[in-house]
Write a protein that holds these residues in place. Sequence first.
Motif, PDB file in Angstrom:
ATOM      1  N   UNK A   1       0.773  -1.238   0.000  1.00  0.00           N
ATOM      2  CA  UNK A   1       0.000   0.000   0.000  1.00  0.00           C
ATOM      3  C   UNK A   1       0.796   1.276   0.000  1.00  0.00           C
ATOM      4  N   UNK A   2       2.128   1.188  -0.062  1.00  0.00           N
ATOM      5  CA  UNK A   2       2.940   2.402  -0.098  1.00  0.00           C
ATOM      6  C   UNK A   2       2.631   3.224  -1.346  1.00  0.00           C
ATOM      7  N   UNK A   3       2.700   4.531  -1.196  1.00  0.00           N
ATOM      8  CA  UNK A   3       2.427   5.426  -2.325  1.00  0.00           C
ATOM      9  C   UNK A   3       3.639   5.596  -3.232  1.00  0.00           C
ATOM     10  N   UNK A   4       4.816   5.205  -2.747  1.00  0.00           N
ATOM     11  CA  UNK A   4       6.006   5.326  -3.581  1.00  0.00           C
ATOM     12  C   UNK A   4       7.275   5.036  -2.805  1.00  0.00           C
ATOM     13  N   UNK A   5       8.405   5.229  -3.468  1.00  0.00           N
ATOM     14  CA  UNK A   5       9.680   4.977  -2.801  1.00  0.00           C
ATOM     15  C   UNK A   5      10.776   5.859  -3.359  1.00  0.00           C
ATOM     16  N   UNK A   6      11.769   6.085  -2.532  1.00  0.00           N
ATOM     17  CA  UNK A   6      12.966   6.819  -2.908  1.00  0.00           C
ATOM     18  C   UNK A   6      14.172   6.089  -2.335  1.00  0.00           C
ATOM     19  N   UNK A   7      15.338   6.398  -2.885  1.00  0.00           N
ATOM     20  CA  UNK A   7      16.580   5.874  -2.335  1.00  0.00           C
ATOM     21  C   UNK A   7      17.027   6.730  -1.153  1.00  0.00           C
ATOM     22  N   UNK A   8      17.699   6.093  -0.201  1.00  0.00           N
ATOM     23  CA  UNK A   8      18.187   6.836   0.957  1.00  0.00           C
ATOM     24  C   UNK A   8      19.265   7.847   0.589  1.00  0.00           C
ATOM     25  N   UNK A   9      19.952   7.608  -0.525  1.00  0.00           N
ATOM     26  CA  UNK A   9      20.992   8.566  -0.913  1.00  0.00           C
ATOM     27  C   UNK A   9      20.463   9.630  -1.879  1.00  0.00           C
ATOM     28  N   UNK A  10      19.135   9.734  -1.997  1.00  0.00           N
ATOM     29  CA  UNK A  10      18.552  10.781  -2.831  1.00  0.00           C
ATOM     30  C   UNK A  10      18.890  12.144  -2.232  1.00  0.00           C
ATOM     31  N   UNK A  11      19.079  13.159  -3.056  1.00  0.00           N
ATOM     32  CA  UNK A  11      19.365  14.502  -2.527  1.00  0.00           C
ATOM     33  C   UNK A  11      18.187  15.020  -1.712  1.00  0.00           C
ATOM     34  N   UNK A  12      18.443  15.913  -0.762  1.00  0.00           N
ATOM     35  CA  UNK A  12      17.368  16.423   0.103  1.00  0.00           C
ATOM     36  C   UNK A  12      16.175  16.969  -0.675  1.00  0.00           C
ATOM     37  N   UNK A  13      16.442  17.666  -1.777  1.00  0.00           N
ATOM     38  CA  UNK A  13      15.346  18.225  -2.562  1.00  0.00           C
ATOM     39  C   UNK A  13      14.413  17.168  -3.102  1.00  0.00           C
ATOM     40  N   UNK A  14      14.969  16.003  -3.445  1.00  0.00           N
ATOM     41  CA  UNK A  14      14.150  14.916  -3.977  1.00  0.00           C
ATOM     42  C   UNK A  14      13.281  14.312  -2.873  1.00  0.00           C
ATOM     43  N   UNK A  15      13.834  14.208  -1.682  1.00  0.00           N
ATOM     44  CA  UNK A  15      13.055  13.718  -0.549  1.00  0.00           C
ATOM     45  C   UNK A  15      11.888  14.655  -0.264  1.00  0.00           C
ATOM     46  N   UNK A  16      12.168  15.947  -0.232  1.00  0.00           N
ATOM     47  CA  UNK A  16      11.126  16.936   0.062  1.00  0.00           C
ATOM     48  C   UNK A  16      10.036  16.914  -0.999  1.00  0.00           C
ATOM     49  N   UNK A  17      10.452  16.845  -2.262  1.00  0.00           N
ATOM     50  CA  UNK A  17       9.470  16.797  -3.338  1.00  0.00           C
ATOM     51  C   UNK A  17       8.672  15.500  -3.288  1.00  0.00           C
ATOM     52  N   UNK A  18       9.332  14.413  -2.900  1.00  0.00           N
ATOM     53  CA  UNK A  18       8.644  13.144  -2.775  1.00  0.00           C
ATOM     54  C   UNK A  18       7.553  13.196  -1.719  1.00  0.00           C
ATOM     55  N   UNK A  19       7.840  13.810  -0.594  1.00  0.00           N
ATOM     56  CA  UNK A  19       6.846  13.955   0.470  1.00  0.00           C
ATOM     57  C   UNK A  19       5.664  14.781  -0.021  1.00  0.00           C
ATOM     58  N   UNK A  20       5.962  15.874  -0.713  1.00  0.00           N
ATOM     59  CA  UNK A  20       4.879  16.736  -1.225  1.00  0.00           C
ATOM     60  C   UNK A  20       4.038  16.000  -2.264  1.00  0.00           C
ATOM     61  N   UNK A  21       4.704  15.234  -3.117  1.00  0.00           N
ATOM     62  CA  UNK A  21       3.995  14.497  -4.160  1.00  0.00           C
ATOM     63  C   UNK A  21       3.031  13.475  -3.552  1.00  0.00           C
ATOM     64  N   UNK A  22       3.521  12.717  -2.598  1.00  0.00           N
ATOM     65  CA  UNK A  22       2.703  11.692  -1.955  1.00  0.00           C
ATOM     66  C   UNK A  22       1.573  12.336  -1.153  1.00  0.00           C
ATOM     67  N   UNK A  23       1.857  13.455  -0.496  1.00  0.00           N
ATOM     68  CA  UNK A  23       0.837  14.142   0.293  1.00  0.00           C
ATOM     69  C   UNK A  23      -0.343  14.579  -0.565  1.00  0.00           C
TER      70      UNK A  23
END
Length: 220
Positions: A102-124
């Motif tokens: 049921x996860x909405x998506x995934x990212x790598x742990x070594x993704x740059x901070x901007x990608x993590x932030x955008x990922x959170x916004x996208x999933x939200x």
Amino acid sequence: MIGPVKVLIADDQVLVRTGMATIIDAQPDLEVVGACGDGEAVVALAARLRPDVVVMDVRMPRLDGIEATRRLAGAGVTDPVKVLVVTTFNLDEYVYEALRAGASGFLLKDAPPGQLLQGIRTVALGASLLDPEVTRTLVGRYASRIRPTAGTPVPGIRLTPRELEVLRLIADGRSNNEIAAALVISPETVKTFVSRILSKLGLRDRVQAVVYAYRNGLVT
């Protein structure tokens, strides 16, 4: 959304939790409401804090991230929570299971901070997120295990040229906003295309759409 996106972090490494919290809390539209180091705790905290997004590690004590995701966002959950799995490259098999859970998506742990932030916004916002760097590896290794809901695509159905464009971009790991920018259309129009593609092909979600595209030679 009204107010900042509420984020709950689940990772068994203190340094990772602290680093993520620092990055996320620095954003005016994001707020860390809690952090913990095991799956049992994140399920309990999510029930109490009602975060908009849970940033979930996979390997955790007591209850792993896959089962925690299933309890928070799986089929049959009355009030599901959006889950963004953040994992290492060598755990891509767990990512597949987390997406099924049921996860909405995934990212790598070594993704740059901007990608993590955008990922959170996208999933939200309710969109799915597949990290382009690992999509091909994930699909290549597990395509034989992923099946459309009805077993095979709906026979005799053909996608329009525009639908094929959208499907190829989905297979490239693009979000709805990225697809909209690439095709110069609105995100709402992209959502309509995605829904139509899934319906025509008898697919359950974007992950199956990615697999379908690879199986049928639409991307290489």
